[in-house]
Write a protein that holds these residues in place. Structure first.
Motif, PDB file in Angstrom:
ATOM      1  N   PHE A  26      79.684  24.404 -10.016  1.00  0.00           N
ATOM      2  CA  PHE A  26      79.424  25.805  -9.999  1.00  0.00           C
ATOM      3  C   PHE A  26      79.920  26.529 -11.259  1.00  0.00           C
ATOM      4  O   PHE A  26      80.376  27.742 -11.178  1.00  0.00           O
ATOM      5  CB  PHE A  26      79.870  26.585  -8.787  1.00  0.00           C
ATOM      6  CG  PHE A  26      78.831  26.245  -7.575  1.00  0.00           C
ATOM      7  CD1 PHE A  26      79.105  25.117  -6.835  1.00  0.00           C
ATOM      8  CD2 PHE A  26      77.792  26.935  -7.446  1.00  0.00           C
ATOM      9  CE1 PHE A  26      78.201  24.886  -5.733  1.00  0.00           C
ATOM     10  CE2 PHE A  26      76.808  26.454  -6.286  1.00  0.00           C
ATOM     11  CZ  PHE A  26      77.161  25.515  -5.470  1.00  0.00           C
ATOM     12  N   ARG A  56      72.446  25.733  -6.378  1.00  0.00           N
ATOM     13  CA  ARG A  56      73.060  26.028  -5.179  1.00  0.00           C
ATOM     14  C   ARG A  56      73.681  24.448  -4.689  1.00  0.00           C
ATOM     15  O   ARG A  56      73.140  23.608  -5.091  1.00  0.00           O
ATOM     16  CB  ARG A  56      72.193  26.669  -4.006  1.00  0.00           C
ATOM     17  CG  ARG A  56      71.070  25.564  -3.620  1.00  0.00           C
ATOM     18  CD  ARG A  56      70.221  26.120  -2.556  1.00  0.00           C
ATOM     19  NE  ARG A  56      70.712  25.767  -1.241  1.00  0.00           N
ATOM     20  CZ  ARG A  56      70.146  26.138  -0.254  1.00  0.00           C
ATOM     21  NH1 ARG A  56      68.737  26.768  -0.118  1.00  0.00           N
ATOM     22  NH2 ARG A  56      70.515  25.715   1.094  1.00  0.00           N
ATOM     23  N   THR A  58      74.780  23.246  -0.625  1.00  0.00           N
ATOM     24  CA  THR A  58      74.981  23.499   0.714  1.00  0.00           C
ATOM     25  C   THR A  58      75.872  22.307   1.326  1.00  0.00           C
ATOM     26  O   THR A  58      75.364  21.129   1.247  1.00  0.00           O
ATOM     27  CB  THR A  58      73.668  23.556   1.422  1.00  0.00           C
ATOM     28  OG1 THR A  58      72.941  24.959   0.760  1.00  0.00           O
ATOM     29  CG2 THR A  58      73.793  23.886   2.929  1.00  0.00           C
ATOM     30  N   VAL A  71      77.913  26.183   4.834  1.00  0.00           N
ATOM     31  CA  VAL A  71      78.291  27.015   3.657  1.00  0.00           C
ATOM     32  C   VAL A  71      77.523  26.829   2.599  1.00  0.00           C
ATOM     33  O   VAL A  71      77.057  25.451   2.263  1.00  0.00           O
ATOM     34  CB  VAL A  71      79.867  26.494   3.289  1.00  0.00           C
ATOM     35  CG1 VAL A  71      80.225  27.351   1.945  1.00  0.00           C
ATOM     36  CG2 VAL A  71      80.736  26.736   4.495  1.00  0.00           C
ATOM     37  N   THR A  72      76.815  27.605   2.002  1.00  0.00           N
ATOM     38  CA  THR A  72      76.142  27.540   0.870  1.00  0.00           C
ATOM     39  C   THR A  72      76.483  28.481  -0.275  1.00  0.00           C
ATOM     40  O   THR A  72      76.831  29.526  -0.166  1.00  0.00           O
ATOM     41  CB  THR A  72      74.571  28.305   1.113  1.00  0.00           C
ATOM     42  OG1 THR A  72      74.128  27.286   2.062  1.00  0.00           O
ATOM     43  CG2 THR A  72      73.762  28.253  -0.093  1.00  0.00           C
ATOM     44  N   GLU A  73      77.036  27.803  -1.430  1.00  0.00           N
ATOM     45  CA  GLU A  73      77.372  28.442  -2.647  1.00  0.00           C
ATOM     46  C   GLU A  73      76.147  28.422  -3.820  1.00  0.00           C
ATOM     47  O   GLU A  73      75.620  27.491  -4.162  1.00  0.00           O
ATOM     48  CB  GLU A  73      78.493  27.488  -3.508  1.00  0.00           C
ATOM     49  CG  GLU A  73      79.620  27.557  -2.404  1.00  0.00           C
ATOM     50  CD  GLU A  73      81.156  26.945  -2.724  1.00  0.00           C
ATOM     51  OE1 GLU A  73      80.877  26.624  -4.171  1.00  0.00           O
ATOM     52  OE2 GLU A  73      81.946  26.397  -2.103  1.00  0.00           O
ATOM     53  N   THR A  75      74.907  29.895  -7.640  1.00  0.00           N
ATOM     54  CA  THR A  75      74.967  30.472  -8.931  1.00  0.00           C
ATOM     55  C   THR A  75      73.611  30.837  -9.617  1.00  0.00           C
ATOM     56  O   THR A  75      72.714  29.806  -9.582  1.00  0.00           O
ATOM     57  CB  THR A  75      75.955  29.485  -9.663  1.00  0.00           C
ATOM     58  OG1 THR A  75      77.134  29.518  -9.247  1.00  0.00           O
ATOM     59  CG2 THR A  75      76.099  30.257 -11.324  1.00  0.00           C
ATOM     60  N   ASP A 107      82.789  36.411  -1.789  1.00  0.00           N
ATOM     61  CA  ASP A 107      83.192  35.714  -2.904  1.00  0.00           C
ATOM     62  C   ASP A 107      82.020  36.066  -3.880  1.00  0.00           C
ATOM     63  O   ASP A 107      81.692  35.339  -4.721  1.00  0.00           O
ATOM     64  CB  ASP A 107      83.485  34.258  -2.754  1.00  0.00           C
ATOM     65  CG  ASP A 107      84.322  33.933  -4.002  1.00  0.00           C
ATOM     66  OD1 ASP A 107      85.032  34.646  -4.732  1.00  0.00           O
ATOM     67  OD2 ASP A 107      84.152  32.703  -4.469  1.00  0.00           O
ATOM     68  N   SER A 158      77.382  34.792  -8.889  1.00  0.00           N
ATOM     69  CA  SER A 158      77.546  33.615  -7.721  1.00  0.00           C
ATOM     70  C   SER A 158      78.276  34.326  -6.457  1.00  0.00           C
ATOM     71  O   SER A 158      78.591  35.315  -6.426  1.00  0.00           O
ATOM     72  CB  SER A 158      78.353  32.709  -8.238  1.00  0.00           C
ATOM     73  OG  SER A 158      79.806  33.353  -8.710  1.00  0.00           O
ATOM     74  N   TYR A 159      77.752  33.689  -5.440  1.00  0.00           N
ATOM     75  CA  TYR A 159      78.333  34.122  -3.939  1.00  0.00           C
ATOM     76  C   TYR A 159      78.314  32.755  -3.071  1.00  0.00           C
ATOM     77  O   TYR A 159      77.619  31.744  -3.318  1.00  0.00           O
ATOM     78  CB  TYR A 159      77.525  35.021  -3.544  1.00  0.00           C
ATOM     79  CG  TYR A 159      75.986  34.901  -3.250  1.00  0.00           C
ATOM     80  CD1 TYR A 159      75.486  34.307  -2.186  1.00  0.00           C
ATOM     81  CD2 TYR A 159      75.136  35.054  -4.319  1.00  0.00           C
ATOM     82  CE1 TYR A 159      74.253  33.830  -2.027  1.00  0.00           C
ATOM     83  CE2 TYR A 159      73.853  34.796  -4.036  1.00  0.00           C
ATOM     84  CZ  TYR A 159      73.450  34.311  -2.849  1.00  0.00           C
ATOM     85  OH  TYR A 159      72.029  34.015  -2.774  1.00  0.00           O
ATOM     86  N   LYS A 160      79.051  33.060  -1.984  1.00  0.00           N
ATOM     87  CA  LYS A 160      79.088  31.980  -1.138  1.00  0.00           C
ATOM     88  C   LYS A 160      78.735  32.583   0.378  1.00  0.00           C
ATOM     89  O   LYS A 160      79.463  33.969   0.885  1.00  0.00           O
ATOM     90  CB  LYS A 160      80.647  31.640  -0.732  1.00  0.00           C
ATOM     91  CG  LYS A 160      80.857  30.487   0.444  1.00  0.00           C
ATOM     92  CD  LYS A 160      82.393  30.272   0.543  1.00  0.00           C
ATOM     93  CE  LYS A 160      82.840  29.519  -0.537  1.00  0.00           C
ATOM     94  NZ  LYS A 160      84.316  29.144  -0.378  1.00  0.00           N
ATOM     95  N   VAL A 162      78.091  31.864   4.439  1.00  0.00           N
ATOM     96  CA  VAL A 162      78.625  31.251   5.610  1.00  0.00           C
ATOM     97  C   VAL A 162      77.686  31.373   6.786  1.00  0.00           C
ATOM     98  O   VAL A 162      77.589  32.605   7.431  1.00  0.00           O
ATOM     99  CB  VAL A 162      80.072  31.357   5.934  1.00  0.00           C
ATOM    100  CG1 VAL A 162      80.677  30.639   7.083  1.00  0.00           C
ATOM    101  CG2 VAL A 162      81.016  31.135   4.687  1.00  0.00           C
TER     102      VAL A 162
END
Length: 661
Positions: A26, A56, A58, A71-73, A75, A107, A158-160, A162
């Motif tokens: 990321f 992304r 996951t 959890v999925t991050e 960008t 985040d 970017s973000y996370k 949940v």
């Protein structure tokens, strides 16, 4: 200038491709001058913006409070190319919730990059610019707009996210703007079994591997254990994904957006296996058991007086059904909200005088049952909601009332003031409905089975030597065709609406305009008027060129593209009949008539008939355009395009008249 930009683009693609290989970290490379000076995307020069990178990851995690979470991050980096592209500097994140749990986003970071005076300037997203709102009972939204955005900017965030729900968000590969590079890495533990379903017309095969995963599990009494497991890793990569093309006769383009859907099949914890993959029958049964669906049908005591009044005034089941529909329409108005579940309940909606789709039509179902009619709710997914690819609780977003009498089905929708038995708003007519009885047993319902929309048009006119034409028009609209006329007129003043029709038909004079049975909702609507067209033909000395279909001809085909990816989705099947008789001016004879034709679509999907002949100094033309299939696969697009082309060419052919004396 264009060749320079194309060269820059090639460099960027190579650069981005190398970045994507390490995308699971990321951390993209810093924005470059090449990215900031790019002024258009060569593969789609009209694109207002483009995703430079859409990334992304996951994965599953575990905590003592929620247990397993997903959890999925994310960008994303977007290049703003035009003024219209500025809207892509705003990000909206939907977060699902139920009565006890909800998804969260955290985040959040964002940077806007601009290139000024040979330098790259960065503007960071302020936390105060992040807004959280409640969109509905089931959805919250977190949104932000990037600062200092202008044409030429690159925005990155970017973000996370949940989620406590065992639902992997769909992998949306295709957007409304081009995606130069897409990468997703999905890690699923072996205890969770998923089925992957591809949506849209494209090929993608993930790179798969098995890795070792692990989480720390609270064992109680200040002890914790590290739990090892294997996880399936699937990596998806796509480059130069075109923007989703907007095509005519597509109710919901998202049905064909390039995506990958993860459907949970089962979980297996310590040999305790639970199956989640289901059938539409099980979906309907689960929905029916919900307190805000089937439970509402037991709350009917407040309807007893209304039912007694209906039964006293109406002696047959047919009139009782119509009376119940009128009663609910008069008491409760639709607030515009969809949903298969009630928000506040049918009793509160009745008291308030407004409610969502479920409240209104479950109220109607309950009232019909109080009247002794064997009514049941029918679950529907509306056109714009989409077509589910597998059985899921999210497959339905709408409810109508249904009555099954012998081999006949009667469907009712009290959200629309102009609806009638088996004449429902066009939003309802999608794939299939499912009727659920008192025991939760369901059966599939063909929503199109009971409708036969038809329009019959009649014109009798006289053509004068000076090129003017006078006549009378009468047209009869039935079923959904009549409903559309009623919606068009609505509560407007009929005189005002009549003036709009003058422009619609392109006539110079209109008088004696009438609409019959507009408020008799089960009857056809009949429109009639007298008209005059000052110049209805083309003329040269001694000759007249007349289009015999007058104002009813289609001038151009809606199908212009050479190819098509998505199916063609018409609202409903229909038949349109046109019959026109035109008396010719004295002293003129027909020297050329169009030829009669009959053409058909493959597999009996539709047909067009055109006949014309001269008799007693008059021309009589008749057309019949019938469409039986509302959903036509893209494989038939060329046949459909050719069909419309031939039909419209024929409708625009002219009769040639020559002065004989």
């Amino acid at each position: 200038m264009k060749s320079v930009s194309q060269s820059v683009l090639c460099v960027l693609i190579c650069l981005f491709s190398s970045i994507v290989l390490n995308a699971q970290d990321f951390k993209l490379e810093k924005v470059s001058e090449a990215e900031l000076t790019l002024d258009f995307y060569a593969k789609d020069s009209a694109a207002p913006a483009a995703y430079l990178n859409k990334v992304r990851e996951t994965y599953f995690d575990y905590n003592s409070h929620d247990g397993w979470i997903i959890v999925t991050e994310v960008t994303e980096r977007i290049k703003i190319l035009t003024k219209e592209g500025l809207e892509y500097a705003t990000k909206k994140i939907g977060l699902y919730k139920n009565d006890s749990d909800k998804e969260l986003v955290d985040d959040i970071k964002g940077i806007t990059y601009n290139f000024n005076s040979g330098k790259i300037k960065e503007s960071n997203l302020d936390k105060k610019a992040i807004f959280k709102t409640e969109r509905s009972e089931r959805w919250d939204q977190t949104a932000f707009t990037m600062p200092a955005v202008q044409v030429g900017s690159v925005v990155e965030w970017s973000y996370k996210m949940v989620s406590p729900f065992y639902k992997v968000d769909d992998l949306i590969i295709q957007e409304d703007i081009p995606v130069i590079n897409y990468y997703a890495r999905i890690r699923t533990p072996g205890m969770f079994q998923f089925r992957r379903v591809k949506k849209g017309y494209f090929d993608i095969k993930p790179k798969e591997s098995v890795e070792q995963g692990g989480v720390t599990v609270d064992g109680g009494f200040n002890h914790s254990n590290y739990f090892n497991y294997q996880e399936l890793v699937a990596e998806y990569e796509q480059h130069n994904v075109p923007a989703l093309k907007r095509e005519v006769f597509v109710a919901n383009p998202d049905n064909y957006r390039r995506s990958v859907i993860y459907e949970l099949i089962s979980t297996d914890f310590n040999d305790n296996k639970r199956e989640y993959s289901t059938t539409w029958e099980e979906v309907a049964r689960t929905i029916f058991k919900h307190d805000d669906f089937g439970g509402e049908l037991n709350k009917t005591h407040f309807l007893k007086a209304a039912a007694e009044e209906i039964l006293t005034a109406n002696k047959t089941q047919e009139t009782q059904i119509k009376a119940a529909l009128r009663f609910v329409k008069s008491k409760v108005s639709w607030n515009g909200d969809y949903g298969k579940y009630t928000d506040e309940g049918i009793d509160k909606a009745y008291k308030k005088g407004s409610g969502n789709v479920s409240e209104i039509n479950l109220l109607l179902t309950a009232l019909l049952r109080e009247c002794g009619v064997q009514a049941n709710p029918v679950l529907v997914g509306t056109k714009r909601f989409g077509i589910p690819l597998f059985p899921t609780l999210e497959g339905y977003n709408y409810v109508v009332a249904g009555i099954r009498s012998g081999m006949q089905t009667i469907l009712l929708d009290a959200t629309d003031k102009w609806s009638a038995p088996n004449i429902l708003p066009t939003r309802v007519y999608n794939w299939k409905g499912r009727m659920v009885n008192k025991k939760g047993v369901s059966q599939e319902i063909d929503l199109f089975e009971t409708i036969r929309p038809q329009t019959d048009r009649y014109v009798k006119a006289v053509l004068n030597e000076d090129g003017s034409l006078e006549g009378e028009l009468s047209q009869r609209f039935s079923s959904l065709e009549a409903l559309e006329i009623r919606h068009s007129v609505g509560d407007k003043d009929l005189q005002d609406w009549g003036e709009k029709r003058l422009d619609y038909f392109g006539v110079d004079e209109m008088k004696s305009h009438q609409l019959k049975d507009l408020n008799e909702l089960e009857k056809p609507v009949v429109e009639s008027f007298q008209f005059k067209i000052d110049q209805a033909v083309d003329q040269v000395p001694g000759q007249i060129f007349l289009n015999p279909l007058l104002f009813f001809r289609e001038r151009e085909s809606p199908f212009k593209s050479d190819e098509r990816i998505s199916p063609v989705d018409f609202d409903f099947p229909f038949t349109h009949n046109i019959n026109i008789t035109i008396e010719l001016p004295a002293g003129y004879a027909v020297t050329s008539l169009p030829e009669a034709i009959k053409i058909a679509l493959p597999d009996d999907m539709g047909s067009f008939l055109y006949t014309i002949h001269e008799q007693n100094n008059s021309i009589q033309v008749m057309t019949r355009f019938s469409l039986k299939s509302t959903f036509i696969h893209a494989d038939y697009y060329q046949s459909l395009k050719d069909f419309f082309k031939m039909r419209i060419e024929k409708e625009n052919e002219k009769v040639i008249l020559k002065k004989s004396i």
